[in-house]
Design an enzyme around this catalytic site. Structure first.
Site: not given
Ligand SMILES: [Zn+2]
Lengths: 499, 509
Positions: B84, B159, B183
């Site tokens: 990420k 996210s 997330s």
């Protein structure tokens, strides 16, 4: 534009108003590494050479508390007779400024590591207890250098340079409660407080506390009121960075505020800048309302809970309190109160002590540090310890005097040479050829020459006029370029003319 | 599709170890798959913001060399991973989905990055996310949306939508996510993957670009429970660079996953959280959740209903604490030292440049949260907002404590709904925030939680997640339950849920 207003004298000002002070002192700790990272704290490195992701506040970086800094903070707290928090946290003080890489300062807010203490200080022979509100830990900011402006301030500058070497250096901020002392001694007490605090910090060994290097920075809060009235509006005079300036700045601010108030004006709560050269303060930032720093507990650090065992252990490492130490030294040295006060005011206690430890007499040590060395240091605008002569050097000069190889005049030349960077006392003696002529053969010849040159003077001495000896010694000094041992010369003259 | 890209991480690592396949071949297969399906912001899955093919192949070659030299390889050596783009990397840009950091090349590796490299895991690239990890759909990314591999018109969650989509699209068998309010777990739920939020402090945050420091937690994402456990072991453990990192042994999550796979949960007490269900929950989500609870009983667990009365205050408390920390954490993006700089033409002051840069650099959601947080921390409001929210946080932690005195784990749906269409909630932040209703309490209390695939909702055929919550430092219980459920469902479905996902061949332009 300069507006010159006639200020009342200090005595006139305090005839009407009662000053109340508050002192905020920042001490840069002498830890090897920064508050929250492993970067060096060494002074004077190339700009931005002592930085890492943490003290540059790079995205993703996290702080880790420097245990030695916490230890220093606790020791300072204990030495100031404070309570040490059983549990406390860091907080974030949020505001934008380019020299602060995270745009918040990691500090302590309502949970300081040390609180509710006191420090006794002496001014004009009286002792006053200064109440300490708190001592807390925080990190220093970087430094901005504004280029292109006339004053070095941001106003008018074409651009600014940033150096983050100082960013994250551990600071302890020590805040007093309001200081209420007899009005006439207020400025002297302010100075005595900072002096005493500096002495304490040095005795603790947590910082060299050198004001000229910004290792100890003082902000002085001053307000005036009529007796019996509530506290007046205060101003905060920033960066008062010498002991002498503390007293001068407070005195000036009392006079300035008295002028404003007695002409019917009001004091604005503001930051003021101290100008060493003019001895005045000028208005800085106006604090219309308390700045909103949006403090909240620093989530990147866990709370600290210094164990009582740790705190007690640190209590055992405290040095002799400076006041007790001074009393002891004064007795050892046989100084009068006045002599001791001169040494203290000159910031020379440690230097004299070190010189005595190196073998000199207390009187001799005091004479040099407060005399020749102080004069040169003052000329150069540096601290005594930076004048270029060590305690061992001074002790050596004293030793040479005691051994009879230097007289006072020569010794002064030796000290002057050392201060000029010509080397150790022995090197200066050798290089300049400063040897006292006291062997009877060399001195005897000079004595004989002087008697021969001034038969009339010799006659007076033979007739019992000992006051005339001085004239012959003067001549001997001239021929030996001051290197004659005056005492021995006198003995030789009398031997020759009175036997 | 190459079978290498459908294999489990544990199988790939074993094949590399045994010399059946080289790490370079494994990496190349995944790079090929990415080329086939990832596409761009305009078309394709668009899980990746940055791909480092050369770096990945070099890392894979290093693993092959180590093997050739007879050195021992880690349990996941040679396995590709999607990172990420909120975790800093010294050899790849880190944007955090924001224009403010476009092109920023960090000078250092996060602790997670370093541990992945040391384990021989091959980092393929950086995945898309909502700007500064703030969002539930990845639509807040400054670099365009990521699409859900189950239905390209829908969101992949957020996210960490990029990491979850990369797994579901078979672009990588492993991924790293970060979870501030859900997330990791919510994207896992809506993409049919496994996502674990470890105990707060279980995985180092050093080098994780902070959203909300007291809530952020990085964790493993994978297609199977065992793969997630293996990855968990690589990244977890004490880090002296993170003061909030826990200095205790990592729970043995791999052993728990293996034990769970045996399918016996007898003796385990499971609490169904009464408050997390009912109104606002999609029928298909509730149905799959009820199936999962029934399955737990069938596997021998003792299931009871548990009340956590303060969970309903979690969302409002979260939306005070998070923005407060965000407002402070994001203050450093001021154009002075790195990243975007707007208006520096010599005529403006530093303050004006800061202001212009922040005005143009931050997206709407970031600005919304900075403003909320600035307000909540203001003098005079602090006690009513931030202070009060912290009290709620304590009450929620006490709810968990009381519940865990009765049961070993708690369960709920991961999200109230399945993946919604891209664009549907962008103008309705409150509806968007509701996605995190079930996941937020664990961030506030700091305990471990995870989402596991629980089947497809009847009405839309989209994945549903089973949310499992365990006490602080009892992360192993998540894996025990997750692996048991996974094994039972695999028997029922004839494989993992993802095997029912669309093949996506040839979708990239
Ligand atoms: Zn540093």
């Amino acid at each position: 534009m300069t507006v010159t207003t006639a200020l009342p004298s200090f005595d006139e000002a305090i005839a009407t108003y009662e000053p109340v002070m508050g002192m905020e002192v920042h001490v840069e700790l002498g830890t090897a590494t920064k508050m929250f990272c492993g970067c060096s704290t060494e002074f004077g490195g190339e700009p931005n050479s002592q930085v890492c992701p943490v003290c540059l506040g790079l995205p993703g970086s996290l702080p880790v508390v420097n245990r030695t800094a916490v230890e220093s903070a606790i020791r300072i707290g204990l030495a100031l007779n404070c309570s040490i928090a059983e549990w406390c946290r860091f907080a974030r003080k949020n505001y934008f400024y380019p020299d602060m890489p995270k745009n918040f300062q990691t500090s302590q807010y309502d949970e300081p590591i040390a609180f509710d203490g006191w420090l006794d200080v002496t001014a004009d022979g009286e002792t006053y207890r200064i109440e300490i509100e708190r001592a807390h830990m925080e990190e220093d900011t970087g430094k901005s250098l504004h280029v292109g402006g006339a004053t070095g301030r941001i106003h008018g500058a074409s651009h600014s340079l940033l150096d983050y070497n100082r960013s994250g250096i551990p600071l302890i901020e020590i805040v007093t409660k309001p200081i209420y002392v007899p009005r006439e001694v207020a400025p002297a007490v302010a100075k005595a407080y900072v002096t005493e605090l500096r002495e304490l910090i040095r005795a603790l060994g947590v910082s060299e506390a050198r004001m000229e290097l910004g290792q100890l920075r003082c902000d002085a809060n001053v307000s005036l009121r009529l007796p019996g009235d509530p506290l007046g509006t205060r101003t905060e005079t920033k960066n008062v960075n010498s002991l002498r300036s503390v007293e001068r700045a407070v005195t000036h601010e009392i006079r300035r505020q008295a002028a404003v108030l007695s002409s019917g004006g009001t004091i604005i709560q503001e930051t003021r800048h101290w100008h060493e050269d003019t001895g005045e303060t000028t208005a800085g930032r106006v604090k219309e309302e308390a700045e909103d720093y949006r403090y909240f507990p620093e989530p990147d650090l866990v709370p600290m809970a210094p164990s009582r065992e740790w705190v007690d252990g640190l209590r055992g490492t405290l040095p002799e309190p400076p006041a007790a130490r001074r009393a002891r030294l004064q007795a050892d040295w046989g100084f009068t109160d006045l002599e001791m006060r001169d040494v203290v005011n000159a910031g020379a206690v440690a230097l004299v002590a070190a010189t005595v430890d190196a073998g000199a007499s207390a009187g001799g040590a005091k004479k040099w540090w407060l005399g020749e060395v102080a004069r040169v240091a003052n000329e150069r605008g540096v601290a005594l310890e930076d004048a270029g002569i060590s305690a061992a050097d001074v002790a050596r000069v004293e030793e040479l005097i005691a051994a009879g190889s230097l007289n006072d005049k020569l010794a002064r030349q030796v000290v002057e040479g050392v201060l000029a960077g010509e080397g150790t006392p022995d090197e200066v003696v050798a290089a300049r050829g400063l040897v006292l002529v006291n062997d009877d053969a060399a001195l005897g010849a000079a004595v004989d020459d002087a008697i021969a040159a001034q038969p009339d003077v010799a006659e007076k001495i033979r007739g019992g006029n000992l006051g005339a000896v001085g004239a012959l010694i003067g001549a001997i000094m001239k021929t030996t370029k001051g290197q004659a041992d005056a005492k021995r010369a006198r003995e030789l003259i009398l031997e020759r003319l009175q036997s | 599709m190459n079978s290498l890209t459908r294999a489990r991480a544990s199988e790939l690592a074993a094949a590399v170890r045994d010399g059946e396949v080289s790490a370079v071949e494994v990496t190349q297969a995944h790079l090929d798959r990415i080329a086939a399906v990832d596409g761009t912001a305009e078309a394709g899955v668009h899980a990746f913001l940055h791909l480092d093919a050369d770096g990945a192949l070099a890392a894979a070659a290093a693993v092959d060399e180590k093997r050739a030299a007879g050195e021992e390889l880690g349990l996941l050596a040679g396995v590709p991973l999607a990172l990420k783009d909120v975790i800093v990397t010294s050899d790849m840009p880190t944007t955090v989905g924001s224009k403010l950091l476009e092109g920023w090349q960090p000078p250092y590796d996060a602790t997670i990055t370093r541990r992945l490299r040391e384990a021989g895991i091959v980092i393929l690239g950086k995945t898309n996310l909502d700007e500064f990890a703030m969002g539930s759909s990845t639509e807040n990314s400054a670099y365009g949306v990521t699409r859900n591999p189950w239905d390209l018109t829908r969101i992949p969650g957020g996210s960490g939508g990029g990491s979850a989509a990369a797994l579901a699209a078979f672009e990588a068998p492993l991924a790293i996510g970060t979870d501030t309010g859900g997330s990791i777990r919510q994207p896992a739920a809506v993409t049919g993957t496994v996502g674990v939020k470890p105990t707060y402090g279980g995985v180092s945050r050093y080098g994780l670009v902070a959203c909300a420091s007291s809530l952020d937690q990085a964790g493993p994402c994978a297609r199977t429970v065992l793969d997630a456990a293996l990855l968990h072991t690589v990244i977890a453990g004490h880090d002296p660079l993170d003061s909030t990192s826990i200095d205790q042994p990592v729970p043995d999550v791999v052993a728990a996953a293996r034990r769970g796979a045996e399918g016996d949960l007898s003796g385990l007490r499971v609490g169904v959280v009464k408050e997390l269900g009912g109104e606002g929950y999609q029928a298909g989500v509730e149905a799959r959740f009820n199936d999962a609870v029934a399955l737990l009983s069938k596997l021998g667990a003792e299931v009871v209903e548990v009340s956590c009365p303060h969970f309903k205050y979690g969302l409002p408390a979260y939306y005070l604490i998070l923005p407060s920390e965000v407002s402070s954490n994001l203050a450093r993006f001021d154009a002075m030292r790195y990243g975007l700089r707007v208006g520096d033409d010599g005529s403006r002051s530093a303050e004006e440049v800061m202001s212009l840069t922040r005005g143009q650099g931050f997206g709407a959601e970031a600005k919304r949260r900075i403003m909320l947080g600035t307000y909540a921390l203001s003098s005079g409001y602090y006690d009513a907002y931030y202070g009060q929210a912290q009290k709620v946080r304590t009450l929620i932690a006490r709810d968990f404590e009381a519940a865990f005195a009765q049961v070993d784990v708690l369960v709920s749906p991961t999200t109230p709904t399945t993946a919604f269409p891209i664009g549907e909630k962008v103008d309705d932040p409150l509806a968007m925030y509701m996605n995190d209703l079930c996941t937020i309490p664990s961030n506030l209390a700091g305990n471990a939680s995870a989402s596991f695939p629980a089947g497809l909702a009847d009405e839309d055929g989209l994945p549903v997640g089973l949310h499992v919550m365990a006490p602080v430092m009892a992360d192993d219980r998540l894996y025990l339950v997750g692996a048991a459920v996974e094994a039972a469902y695999a028997a029922q479905w004839g494989g993992t849920l993802l095997e029912q996902a669309p093949a996506l061949e040839g979708i990239a332009p």
